[in-house]
Design an enzyme around this catalytic site. Structure first.
Site, PDB file in Angstrom:
ATOM      1  CE1 TYR A  32     -60.777 -45.599  20.776  1.00 37.97           C
ATOM      2  CE2 TYR A  32     -58.605 -44.991  21.591  1.00 37.97           C
ATOM      3  CZ  TYR A  32     -59.980 -44.852  21.624  1.00 37.97           C
ATOM      4  OH  TYR A  32     -60.556 -43.964  22.511  1.00 37.97           O
ATOM      5  NE  ARG A  51     -59.658 -51.047  26.942  1.00 34.56           N
ATOM      6  CZ  ARG A  51     -59.320 -49.918  27.570  1.00 34.56           C
ATOM      7  NH1 ARG A  51     -59.993 -49.533  28.654  1.00 34.56           N
ATOM      8  NH2 ARG A  51     -58.317 -49.179  27.154  1.00 34.56           N
ATOM      9  NE  ARG A  99     -69.781 -44.902   2.375  1.00 32.35           N
ATOM     10  CZ  ARG A  99     -71.097 -45.012   2.498  1.00 32.35           C
ATOM     11  NH1 ARG A  99     -71.796 -45.545   1.518  1.00 32.35           N
ATOM     12  NH2 ARG A  99     -71.718 -44.591   3.584  1.00 32.35           N
ATOM     13  CG  HIS A 101     -74.055 -49.232   5.219  1.00 30.18           C
ATOM     14  ND1 HIS A 101     -74.141 -48.474   4.065  1.00 30.18           N
ATOM     15  CD2 HIS A 101     -74.187 -48.375   6.245  1.00 30.18           C
ATOM     16  CE1 HIS A 101     -74.324 -47.220   4.394  1.00 30.18           C
ATOM     17  NE2 HIS A 101     -74.351 -47.118   5.707  1.00 30.18           N
ATOM     18  CG  LEU A 203     -63.422 -48.048  27.718  1.00 30.50           C
ATOM     19  CD1 LEU A 203     -63.845 -48.931  26.544  1.00 30.50           C
ATOM     20  CD2 LEU A 203     -62.261 -47.165  27.292  1.00 30.50           C
TER      21      LEU A 203
HETATM   22  N1  PDD Z   1     -59.234 -42.951  26.274  1.00 29.84           N
HETATM   23  N2  PDD Z   1     -63.476 -43.753  28.939  1.00 29.84           N
HETATM   24  C1  PDD Z   1     -63.329 -43.387  27.671  1.00 29.84           C
HETATM   25  C2  PDD Z   1     -64.535 -43.002  26.876  1.00 29.84           C
HETATM   26  C3  PDD Z   1     -62.049 -43.391  27.075  1.00 29.84           C
HETATM   27  O1  PDD Z   1     -61.891 -43.042  25.783  1.00 29.84           O
HETATM   28  C4  PDD Z   1     -60.918 -43.756  27.864  1.00 29.84           C
HETATM   29  C5  PDD Z   1     -59.532 -43.817  27.291  1.00 29.84           C
HETATM   30  C6  PDD Z   1     -61.135 -44.100  29.195  1.00 29.84           C
HETATM   31  C7  PDD Z   1     -59.996 -44.521  30.096  1.00 29.84           C
HETATM   32  O2  PDD Z   1     -59.498 -45.788  29.719  1.00 29.84           O
HETATM   33  P1  PDD Z   1     -58.024 -46.268  30.077  1.00 29.84           P
HETATM   34  O3  PDD Z   1     -57.849 -46.073  31.536  1.00 29.84           O
HETATM   35  O4  PDD Z   1     -57.999 -47.707  29.703  1.00 29.84           O
HETATM   36  O5  PDD Z   1     -57.075 -45.395  29.284  1.00 29.84           O
HETATM   37  C8  PDD Z   1     -62.426 -44.108  29.696  1.00 29.84           C
HETATM   38  C9  PDD Z   1     -57.964 -43.059  25.593  1.00 29.84           C
HETATM   39  C10 PDD Z   1     -56.790 -42.870  26.471  1.00 29.84           C
HETATM   40  C11 PDD Z   1     -57.982 -42.193  24.365  1.00 29.84           C
HETATM   41  O6  PDD Z   1     -58.996 -42.202  23.681  1.00 29.84           O
HETATM   42  O7  PDD Z   1     -56.979 -41.550  24.051  1.00 29.84           O
END
Ligand code: PDD
Length: 283
Positions: A32, A51, A99, A101, A203
Site C-alpha cells: 500500500y 515506492r 485459498r 498459499h 521503511l
Molecule cells: N505509515 N515507517 C512505517 C513502518 C510506516 O508505516 C510509515 C508510514 C512510515 C513513514 O513513511 P512516509 O513518510 O512515507 O509516510 C515509516 C503510513 C502513513 C500508514 O501506515 O498510515
C-alpha cells in the site's frame, strides 16, 4: 458520502467491495501507499508511486497499470471526494483466488484507492509534543516493503495507547532505535540530526527523505547511522510520516526527552516542512 476506486470502477464507499477470497484479506498478500494531497496538489506523488512499484516488485505482484495511469486514478479519486486536504490510500493485492498459499499464475491484481480527510496533529500535541514508548522489535525482516501485513504495528500501537502514548518505537537487539509503528524517527544529538540508515529494518519514508532534504538545505548536518536513546548529547527526538510531517516526541517511556518540550531544531524543521506544504497548497 465518499467514493472509492475498486478494480476499474468508482463506487460509493458503501458498495465498494472486494472478493472474500482476495489474497489481501486471506494472506495480507499486498502492499500500500498513503499520499498527502493539499488542495489537489500531491506531495511527492512520484516517490510514493515509485515506492509502490518497488514494493510490488519485491513480492512479485505486477503493477495493475502504468504509474502514469495510477497517478491519474489517484487524482481522480481525490477529485470525486469532498476533502481539500486529503490522505489518499492506494492498495494493491495479488488478486482473488481459491485459498492456497501458492497463487495461480496470471492472477489479476486488485487495486483499491480511497480518499479521506488528512489528519493533522492537534494544537495541543504540537505544543506539548507526542509521547512514545519503546518495544523490542518483533516484526518480520522485510520492513523496507510497505506491506499491508501490519499486525505487529497494530499491536505496538495498542500497547502505546494502553500506556497513554502516541507511538511505539521499535528497538533492535542492541537498543538502537529503528522506527515507529507507522513513522520514522530522528534524534538531535549534539546539534546533528540522526536517523537509522535505510535497510531491511526500516521503511524508506518519503517524509524521512523530505526532512533530510530540508535539513541539508538549512545547513543542518544529517547522519544516517544507528543511535540509542541514552546517547550523550541527545536533546530532541521527532517522528516523521505523511500524516504528521515532523512531530516532536517529548516523552519516552514516561521520561522527558531533553527538557520535555518541543526543541528548537524540531520546531525549525517542522516549520520549514509546513511552509513547503502551504506553498504546494497555494500553487
Ligand atoms: N505509515 N515507517 C512505517 C513502518 C510506516 O508505516 C510509515 C508510514 C512510515 C513513514 O513513511 P512516509 O513518510 O512515507 O509516510 C515509516 C503510513 C502513513 C500508514 O501506515 O498510515
Amino acid at each position: 458520502m465518499t467514493t472509492a476506486y475498486v478494480n476499474g470502477h468508482f463506487l460509493p464507499m458503501e458498495s465498494a467491495m472486494v472478493h472474500i477470497e482476495d489474497r489481501g484479506f486471506q494472506f495480507a498478500d499486498g502492499v500500500y501507499e498513503v499520499v498527502a494531497c493539499f488542495n489537489g496538489h500531491f506531495l511527492d506523488m512520484g516517490p510514493h508511486l515509485e515506492r509502490l512499484e518497488q514494493s510490488c516488485a519485491a513480492i512479485n505482484i505486477p503493477l495493475p497499470c502504468t504509474l502514469e495511469r495510477l497517478a491519474e486514478l489517484v487524482q481522480e479519486t481525490w477529485r470525486r471526494n469532498p476533502f481539500q486536504d486529503a490522505m489518499v490510500y492506494i492498495q494493491v493485492t495479488r488478486g482473488a483466488a481459491p485459498r492456497a498459499h501458492l497463487a495461480p499464475d496470471n492472477l489479476v491484481p486488485t487495486l483499491v484507492i480511497t480518499s479521506a480527510d488528512l489528519p493533522k496533529p492537534s494544537e495541543s500535541k504540537l505544543a506539548k509534543g507526542a509521547k512514545a514508548i519503546t518495544l523490542a522489535d518483533f516484526r518480520w525482516k522485510h520492513c523496507e516493503i510497505k506491506s499491508i501485513a501490519l499486525l505487529a504495528s497494530v499491536m505496538g500501537k495498542q500497547e502505546a495507547n494502553r500506556r497513554q502514548a502516541d507511538e511505539a518505537f521499535w528497538l533492535d537487539g542492541e537498543g538502537h532505535v529503528l522506527e515507529g509503528c507507522s513513522t520514522n524517527i530522528f534524534a538531535v544529538i549534539n546539534g546533528t540530526l540522526v536517523t537509522h540508515p535505510l535497510d531491511h529494518q526500516v521503511l524508506g519514508g518519503i517524509t524521512r527523505k523530505m526532512l533530510i532534504r530540508v535539513a541539508h538545505d538549512a545547513g543542518i548536518e544529517v547522519q544516517e547511522r544507528p543511535w540509542k536513546l541514552d546517547e550523550p548529547g541527545l536533546t530532541e527526538t521527532m517522528l516523521t510520516s505523511t500524516t504528521n510531517a515532523a512531530l516532536p516526541v517529548c516523552f519516552m517511556d514516561d521520561k522527558p526527552v531533553g527538557n520535555g518540550v518541543p526543541g528548537p531544531m524540531t520546531r525549525k524543521l517542522r516549520g520549514l516542512m509546513i511552509d513547503a506544504m502551504d506553498a504546494l497548497r497555494a500553487s
